[in-house]
Write a protein that holds these residues in place. Structure first.
Motif, PDB file in Angstrom:
ATOM      1  N   ASP A   1      -5.485  14.440  -0.750  1.00  0.00           N
ATOM      2  CA  ASP A   1      -6.171  15.981  -1.506  1.00  0.00           C
ATOM      3  C   ASP A   1      -5.692  16.828  -0.662  1.00  0.00           C
ATOM      4  O   ASP A   1      -5.693  18.576  -0.998  1.00  0.00           O
ATOM      5  N   LYS A   2      -6.068  16.860   0.594  1.00  0.00           N
ATOM      6  CA  LYS A   2      -6.040  17.903   1.574  1.00  0.00           C
ATOM      7  C   LYS A   2      -4.464  18.398   2.181  1.00  0.00           C
ATOM      8  O   LYS A   2      -4.465  19.844   2.082  1.00  0.00           O
ATOM      9  N   TYR A   3      -4.183  17.920   2.113  1.00  0.00           N
ATOM     10  CA  TYR A   3      -2.921  17.525   2.293  1.00  0.00           C
ATOM     11  C   TYR A   3      -1.244  17.140   1.635  1.00  0.00           C
ATOM     12  O   TYR A   3      -0.281  16.051   1.758  1.00  0.00           O
ATOM     13  N   PRO A   4      -1.617  17.721   0.145  1.00  0.00           N
ATOM     14  CA  PRO A   4      -0.515  16.881  -0.393  1.00  0.00           C
ATOM     15  C   PRO A   4       0.865  17.138  -0.088  1.00  0.00           C
ATOM     16  O   PRO A   4       1.572  16.024  -0.148  1.00  0.00           O
ATOM     17  N   ASP A   5       1.296  18.089   0.541  1.00  0.00           N
ATOM     18  CA  ASP A   5       2.788  18.010   1.032  1.00  0.00           C
ATOM     19  C   ASP A   5       2.755  17.534   2.050  1.00  0.00           C
ATOM     20  O   ASP A   5       3.635  18.144   3.151  1.00  0.00           O
TER      21      ASP A   5
ATOM     22  N   LEU B   1       0.473   6.705  10.522  1.00  0.00           N
ATOM     23  CA  LEU B   1      -0.172   7.589   9.528  1.00  0.00           C
ATOM     24  C   LEU B   1       0.792   8.232   8.683  1.00  0.00           C
ATOM     25  O   LEU B   1      -0.010   8.287   7.355  1.00  0.00           O
ATOM     26  N   GLU B   2       1.542   8.951   9.263  1.00  0.00           N
ATOM     27  CA  GLU B   2       2.575   9.449   7.973  1.00  0.00           C
ATOM     28  C   GLU B   2       3.157   8.921   6.381  1.00  0.00           C
ATOM     29  O   GLU B   2       3.461   9.093   5.720  1.00  0.00           O
ATOM     30  N   GLN B   3       3.854   7.561   7.466  1.00  0.00           N
ATOM     31  CA  GLN B   3       4.051   6.937   6.501  1.00  0.00           C
ATOM     32  C   GLN B   3       2.891   6.030   5.313  1.00  0.00           C
ATOM     33  O   GLN B   3       3.464   5.704   4.177  1.00  0.00           O
ATOM     34  N   ALA B   4       1.734   5.841   5.999  1.00  0.00           N
ATOM     35  CA  ALA B   4       0.468   5.435   5.054  1.00  0.00           C
ATOM     36  C   ALA B   4       0.827   6.302   4.587  1.00  0.00           C
ATOM     37  O   ALA B   4       0.466   5.654   2.732  1.00  0.00           O
ATOM     38  N   MET B   5       0.357   7.770   4.515  1.00  0.00           N
ATOM     39  CA  MET B   5       0.088   8.461   3.717  1.00  0.00           C
ATOM     40  C   MET B   5       1.006   9.265   2.721  1.00  0.00           C
ATOM     41  O   MET B   5       0.688   8.421   1.642  1.00  0.00           O
TER      42      MET B   5
ATOM     43  N   VAL C   1       0.869   7.548  -1.475  1.00  0.00           N
ATOM     44  CA  VAL C   1       1.194   8.292  -2.990  1.00  0.00           C
ATOM     45  C   VAL C   1       2.511   7.486  -3.769  1.00  0.00           C
ATOM     46  O   VAL C   1       1.857   7.781  -4.936  1.00  0.00           O
ATOM     47  N   ASP C   2       3.224   6.950  -2.778  1.00  0.00           N
ATOM     48  CA  ASP C   2       4.098   6.018  -4.076  1.00  0.00           C
ATOM     49  C   ASP C   2       3.336   5.325  -4.764  1.00  0.00           C
ATOM     50  O   ASP C   2       4.274   5.104  -5.736  1.00  0.00           O
TER      51      ASP C   2
ATOM     52  N   ASP D   1      -2.110   1.548  -5.403  1.00  0.00           N
ATOM     53  CA  ASP D   1      -2.297   0.102  -5.061  1.00  0.00           C
ATOM     54  C   ASP D   1      -1.977  -0.807  -4.391  1.00  0.00           C
ATOM     55  O   ASP D   1      -2.865  -2.214  -3.897  1.00  0.00           O
ATOM     56  N   SER D   2      -0.923  -0.551  -3.665  1.00  0.00           N
ATOM     57  CA  SER D   2      -0.809  -1.308  -2.569  1.00  0.00           C
ATOM     58  C   SER D   2      -1.223  -1.094  -1.372  1.00  0.00           C
ATOM     59  O   SER D   2      -1.130  -1.844  -0.609  1.00  0.00           O
ATOM     60  N   PHE D   3      -2.248  -0.059  -0.774  1.00  0.00           N
ATOM     61  CA  PHE D   3      -3.006  -0.114   0.062  1.00  0.00           C
ATOM     62  C   PHE D   3      -3.892  -1.077   0.195  1.00  0.00           C
ATOM     63  O   PHE D   3      -4.427  -1.331  -0.779  1.00  0.00           O
TER      64      PHE D   3
END
Length: 90
Positions: A21-25, A63-67, A71-72, A75-77
Motif C-alpha cells: 500500500d505504501k510503496y506500490p511501485d 524483501l524486494e522479491q517477496a513484495m 503482488v503477482d 495466495d501463494s504467500f
C-alpha cells in the motif's frame, strides 16, 4: 507508539499489505531509514505503520522479491503464523 524491527523471514501478510500500500511501485532511496542496532551494526529499513505500531522492515534483495511475488500472487504467500512482535522489539 511501539517500534518493531522485522526481518524478511518474519513478514506476515498484514505487513506485506502495508508495504504494498505504501510503496506500490517499490521503495526509493529516499524511503530508506538507516540506524544502528543494539550491536552497533548499521541497519537499513523501510517504515510502515499501523495505529499503534511502527514497523521497520529490514531491506534485502529477498524483501524486494517477496513484495513482487506477493503482488503477482497473494495466495501463494506463506503467512508466518509464528510471528511474535514481542520477540522483535528493539
Amino acid at each position: 507508539m511501539k517500534r518493531v524491527i522485522v526481518e524478511y523471514a518474519k513478514l506476515t501478510k498484514d505487513i506485506l499489505d502495508l508495504l504494498i500500500d505504501k510503496y506500490p511501485d517499490g521503495y526509493d532511496y529516499s524511503d530508506i531509514i538507516s540506524f544502528k542496532n543494539a550491536k552497533g551494526e548499521t541497519v537499513k529499513a523501510v517504515e510502515v505503520q499501523t495505529e499503534d505500531t511502527i514497523y521497520l522492515v529490514k531491506i534485502s534483495s529477498k524483501l524486494e522479491q517477496a513484495m513482487e511475488d506477493y503482488v503477482d500472487d497473494e495466495d501463494s504467500f506463506d503467512d508466518n503464523d509464528d510471528f511474535d512482535v514481542n520477540d522483535l522489539e528493539g
